[in-house]
Design a protein around this motif. Structure first.
Motif, mmCIF file in Angstrom:
data_model
loop_
_atom_site.group_PDB
_atom_site.id
_atom_site.type_symbol
_atom_site.label_atom_id
_atom_site.label_comp_id
_atom_site.label_asym_id
_atom_site.label_seq_id
_atom_site.Cartn_x
_atom_site.Cartn_y
_atom_site.Cartn_z
ATOM 1 N N ASN A 223 0.830 -1.214 0.000
ATOM 2 C CA ASN A 223 0.000 0.000 0.000
ATOM 3 C C ASN A 223 0.862 1.262 0.000
ATOM 4 O O ASN A 223 0.697 2.171 0.824
ATOM 5 C CB ASN A 223 -0.959 0.016 1.189
ATOM 6 C CG ASN A 223 -2.129 -0.933 0.998
ATOM 7 O OD1 ASN A 223 -2.306 -1.497 -0.080
ATOM 8 N ND2 ASN A 223 -2.917 -1.117 2.051
ATOM 9 N N THR A 224 1.787 1.300 -0.955
ATOM 10 C CA THR A 224 2.755 2.400 -1.021
ATOM 11 C C THR A 224 2.643 3.123 -2.350
ATOM 12 O O THR A 224 2.670 2.491 -3.419
ATOM 13 C CB THR A 224 4.196 1.876 -0.856
ATOM 14 O OG1 THR A 224 4.293 1.156 0.372
ATOM 15 C CG2 THR A 224 5.189 3.024 -0.841
ATOM 16 N N GLN A 242 3.281 6.000 2.436
ATOM 17 C CA GLN A 242 2.528 4.874 2.981
ATOM 18 C C GLN A 242 1.021 5.153 3.011
ATOM 19 O O GLN A 242 0.573 6.288 2.886
ATOM 20 C CB GLN A 242 3.022 4.563 4.398
ATOM 21 C CG GLN A 242 4.510 4.207 4.468
ATOM 22 C CD GLN A 242 4.826 2.939 3.691
ATOM 23 O OE1 GLN A 242 4.088 1.944 3.756
ATOM 24 N NE2 GLN A 242 5.928 2.961 2.951
ATOM 25 N N ASN A 243 0.273 4.056 3.186
ATOM 26 C CA ASN A 243 -1.184 4.085 3.358
ATOM 27 C C ASN A 243 -1.920 4.566 2.108
ATOM 28 O O ASN A 243 -2.885 5.329 2.178
ATOM 29 C CB ASN A 243 -1.573 4.959 4.561
ATOM 30 C CG ASN A 243 -1.010 4.430 5.864
ATOM 31 O OD1 ASN A 243 -0.961 3.210 6.087
ATOM 32 N ND2 ASN A 243 -0.565 5.338 6.729
ATOM 33 N N PRO A 245 -3.709 2.583 -0.864
ATOM 34 C CA PRO A 245 -4.070 1.299 -1.465
ATOM 35 C C PRO A 245 -4.167 1.411 -2.988
ATOM 36 O O PRO A 245 -4.217 2.516 -3.549
ATOM 37 C CB PRO A 245 -5.434 0.993 -0.851
ATOM 38 C CG PRO A 245 -6.015 2.338 -0.569
ATOM 39 C CD PRO A 245 -4.853 3.219 -0.196
ATOM 40 N N ARG A 262 -6.510 7.685 -0.020
ATOM 41 C CA ARG A 262 -5.730 7.017 1.011
ATOM 42 C C ARG A 262 -6.524 5.853 1.613
ATOM 43 O O ARG A 262 -7.683 5.627 1.268
ATOM 44 C CB ARG A 262 -5.337 8.013 2.099
ATOM 45 C CG ARG A 262 -3.927 7.761 2.638
ATOM 46 C CD ARG A 262 -3.366 8.886 3.408
ATOM 47 N NE ARG A 262 -1.941 8.657 3.656
ATOM 48 C CZ ARG A 262 -1.206 9.429 4.421
ATOM 49 N NH1 ARG A 262 -1.756 10.483 5.029
ATOM 50 N NH2 ARG A 262 0.070 9.179 4.600
ATOM 51 N N SER A 263 -5.902 5.117 2.520
ATOM 52 C CA SER A 263 -6.544 3.934 3.103
ATOM 53 C C SER A 263 -7.843 4.273 3.820
ATOM 54 O O SER A 263 -8.755 3.447 3.903
ATOM 55 C CB SER A 263 -5.580 3.233 4.063
ATOM 56 O OG SER A 263 -4.421 2.799 3.385
ATOM 57 N N ASN A 264 -7.945 5.499 4.360
ATOM 58 C CA ASN A 264 -9.177 5.907 5.052
ATOM 59 C C ASN A 264 -10.237 6.434 4.086
ATOM 60 O O ASN A 264 -11.286 6.912 4.517
ATOM 61 C CB ASN A 264 -8.863 6.954 6.117
ATOM 62 C CG ASN A 264 -8.206 8.197 5.533
ATOM 63 O OD1 ASN A 264 -8.116 8.375 4.325
ATOM 64 N ND2 ASN A 264 -7.720 9.071 6.418
ATOM 65 N N GLU A 281 -4.469 15.410 3.540
ATOM 66 C CA GLU A 281 -5.768 14.802 3.320
ATOM 67 C C GLU A 281 -6.808 15.910 3.159
ATOM 68 O O GLU A 281 -6.806 16.895 3.899
ATOM 69 C CB GLU A 281 -6.141 13.891 4.484
ATOM 70 C CG GLU A 281 -5.254 12.660 4.593
ATOM 71 C CD GLU A 281 -5.693 11.735 5.721
ATOM 72 O OE1 GLU A 281 -6.645 12.096 6.445
ATOM 73 O OE2 GLU A 281 -5.080 10.658 5.882
#
Length: 431
Positions: A223-224, A242-243, A245, A262-264, A281
């Protein structure tokens, strides 16, 4: 002799009168009234045509360098039956040099006496050409502007092999240089760089975007978000974040900028700066539903393009984008109150909604849909019909038009990628 001469003398005044009548043109017919004629040959359109000429509000037609162009011009005034029609024609290229033209015979058109003439010429270079016709007797002059597009295939073209079985032609191919392309092999989760000399470089990655010689991709195993630079026939990893996906994000990228989910689930701006990278973000609505497009300016303001308005006030949205490239956003700012017809306006980026358009093209744009994947640009194509497509790019604050055949796979910063008759190859064309 005197007896023979006297009868002829008696008829001399009559003979002189007949000779005078034969030498003079017939009088203008008393019921002929000259009326104004518009650009399309319609009469009684007083505001659209004039004795002094002018191009009116009609959009300039599009021509193609190296191809014969045929145009028809109408005199600003109608003619009478007794008129002996003549024309004086000049065709000037963008450098004000006169081109050879084939001129048809001017003729009356329709029952109202409109006069038209056909002009044919072959432009040799791109740019705005001017066709001017002066109509006689005293029917006025009219000019026509013809925008000529250059031949895109005139640039350097290189055939490059692509990996077999990788499905590279399905929105997964990017140009890197004159002789190298990058293919996102989605089935294997890797990126392959292939060159015309047979060279092949591979690395793990997906969701690829290429900007000039920079490659942005995501390593799904970690997930980079990764940034690489293509140099000396290989790639060098420069940055990792990072984070992120492996999720399709319709965000515009530049050599120093990426927009990814991002992952969120939040859209995130990554901006490389001299003081260090910014990873921000964003609080934007509209992340649920059909694909949207996002782009960020140098000041890190993020804009959204979507046919649907922002539901809340947490985003700035454009509904009328038809093209997006570094430095310019192309829009069709037509409103119900002030319809403008076929028109595309170019606005300088960073975007200022209050700023006027820098460039205006009087042509309709091809329909465009919001991108499903990350992108480097949304190219502006003009709707011209036929088997050619006209691409618009900006160079030195001027719109450059080039025409291309079908089979364009990708428009990059300096190259286009086209299909090749051999499915194992593509063509890279420098623009």
């Amino acid at each position: 002799m005197n007896g023979m001469f006297r009868p002829m003398c008696r008829h001399l005044p009559l003979l002189l009168t007949l000779v005078a009548l034969a030498a003079c043109p017939p009088p203008i017919e008393p019921d002929c009234q000259r009326v104004l004629v518009d650009l399309g040959g319609n009469v009684n359109q007083g505001f659209a045509g004039g004795v002094g000429g002018g191009t009116g509000a009609a959009p300039p037609p599009l021509g193609f360098a190296g191809s014969s162009q045929n145009v028809t011009l109408f005199a600003p005034l109608s003619s009478c039956v007794s008129d002996t029609l003549r024309v004086d024609v000049s065709v000037l290229d963008p450098d004000n040099r006169e081109l050879t033209a084939e001129v048809g015979t001017p003729a009356r058109f329709g029952v109202n006496g409109a006069v038209k003439v056909d002009v044919a010429f072959t432009p040799t270079k791109a740019g705005l050409h001017t066709v001017r016709v002066a109509f006689e007797p005293s029917l006025g002059a009219r000019s026509l502007l013809l925008e000529v597009a250059s031949d895109g295939l005139a640039g350097l073209t290189t055939r490059v092999p692509i990996p077999q079985g990788a499905n590279c032609l399905s929105n997964a191919l990017w140009p890197l240089s004159d002789d190298t392309v990058a293919c996102e092999e989605r089935a294997t989760g890797r990126v392959s760089l292939s060159s015309s000399d047979g060279g092949l470089v591979q690395f793990a990655g997906g969701q690829l975007v290429v900007v000039d010689s920079v490659l942005w991709s995501i390593d799904a195993t970690s997930n980079t978000l990764e940034r690489r630079v293509f140099e000396d026939g290989g790639v060098r990893l420069t940055d990792s974040f990072q984070n992120f996906p492996s999720v399709a994000t319709p965000g515009m990228h530049d050599v120093d900028r990426a927009l990814r989910f991002r992952s969120n689930g939040r859209l995130t701006l990554v901006h490389l700066k001299p003081a260090g990278p910014l990873v921000q973000e964003l609080q934007l609505d509209g992340q649920v539903g059909p694909p949207l497009a996002y782009f960020a300016e140098d000041n890190d303001t993020v804009y959204r393009w979507s046919p649907a308005r922002c539901v809340f006030s947490s985003c700035t949205n454009f509904e009328d984008v038809v093209g997006l490239e570094p430095g310019y956003v192309w829009r069709t700012p037509n409103t119900f109150e002030q319809p403008r017809g076929p028109e595309v306006s170019g606005f300088v980026r960073p975007t200022d909604e209050a700023a006027p358009a820098r460039l205006v093209l009087f042509h309709a744009a091809e329909p465009v849909t919001t991108p499903a994947f990350a992108f480097e640009r949304i190219p502006l194509w003009l709707s011209v019909g036929g088997n050619k497509r006209v691409l618009v790019t900006v160079e030195r604050d001027s719109a450059r038009l080039s025409f291309w055949p079908g089979g364009v796979l990708r428009v990059g910063r300096h190259h286009l990628v086209l299909t090749d008759p051999d499915p194992g190859f593509v063509r890279v064309v420098r623009r």
